[in-house]
Scaffold this active site. Structure first.
Site, PDB file in Angstrom:
ATOM      1  N   SER A  34       0.828  -1.203   0.000  1.00 50.84           N
ATOM      2  CA  SER A  34       0.000   0.000   0.000  1.00 50.84           C
ATOM      3  C   SER A  34       0.863   1.254   0.000  1.00 50.84           C
ATOM      4  O   SER A  34       2.059   1.210   0.320  1.00 50.84           O
ATOM      5  CB  SER A  34      -0.942   0.009   1.215  1.00 50.84           C
ATOM      6  OG  SER A  34      -0.206   0.035   2.422  1.00 50.84           O
ATOM      7  N   ASP A  35       0.248   2.353  -0.361  1.00 50.03           N
ATOM      8  CA  ASP A  35       0.925   3.647  -0.342  1.00 50.03           C
ATOM      9  C   ASP A  35      -0.079   4.706   0.074  1.00 50.03           C
ATOM     10  O   ASP A  35      -1.201   4.739  -0.438  1.00 50.03           O
ATOM     11  CB  ASP A  35       1.508   3.982  -1.717  1.00 50.03           C
ATOM     12  CG  ASP A  35       2.286   5.277  -1.686  1.00 50.03           C
ATOM     13  OD1 ASP A  35       3.371   5.295  -1.067  1.00 50.03           O
ATOM     14  OD2 ASP A  35       1.814   6.281  -2.257  1.00 50.03           O
TER      15      ASP A  35
END
Length: 205
Positions: free
Chosen positions: A74-75
């Protein structure tokens, strides 16, 4: 491990993401990859998903020893008036970021990638999605600013703050997923796992 089951892999060294994923009560490995985190996308949601995807593929390249990996990467980015805020370079940069976010409502966008082998097609499959939360700050006075900066809490977080810490002294409202602001939208991850793997998705791990 039963044949055909996935080995869950978290593509992040963030202790916050590690803690949130552990709440699923599924064993998982952590594999990280150094990445420039640069995207050619221009829309915040697409940028977050693109970088999450880059992370997942970089982790896959290092996961050859893992049997049937199911990679979650994820970011998270903070957005105000289409300006993107990542992690601050130092405390002075954190002051600048927090001053710009002060007394305003901004967006927190987390892109997530699931990367895994789909037995139906016998190919790697990627599932991308994002979550968005609105966060409102009160005016951050000089005293609150210096008190918060002194904690060091701002230095490793997008937008120069972490919602689960002393920044709560100036956060007045959260509209959306709390865990998304932490950096990992756990409720959305669970619902997307059910979409991809079925309601009994835990049996796949």
């Amino acid at each position: 491990m039963e044949s055909g089951k996935f080995s869950l892999v978290l593509g992040s060294q963030s202790p916050r993401r590690k803690e949130l994923l552990s709440w699923l009560n599924i064993p998982f490995k952590i594999i990280t990859a150094d990445l420039a985190e640069i995207s050619s996308e221009t829309v915040s949601e697409k940028i977050a998903m693109d970088i999450a995807s880059q992370k997942a593929h970089a982790v896959l390249a290092q996961a050859s020893a893992v049997l049937n990996p199911f990679i979650i990467s994820s970011d998270t980015i903070v957005v105000l008036d289409e300006k993107l805020y990542g992690k601050p370079k130092d405390r002075d940069d954190a002051r600048v970021i927090l001053s710009e976010l002060s007394d305003k409502t901004h967006k927190v966008v987390t892109g997530v990638s699931f990367l895994f082998h789909d037995k139906n097609t016998n190919k790697m499959r990627e599932h991308l999605f994002y979550d968005l939360t609105e966060v409102t700050f009160n005016e951050i006075t000089n005293d609150l600013m210096e008190s918060y900066i002194a904690t060091g809490d701002s230095l490793d977080k997008a937008g120069a703050y972490g919602i689960q810490g002393p920044s709560l002294t100036f956060i007045s409202k959260v509209n959306g997923s709390y865990s998304n602001v932490v950096g990992f939208p756990l409720d959305k991850v669970v619902s997307e796992l059910a979409i991809i793997l079925g309601d009994d998705w835990k049996k796949n791990f």
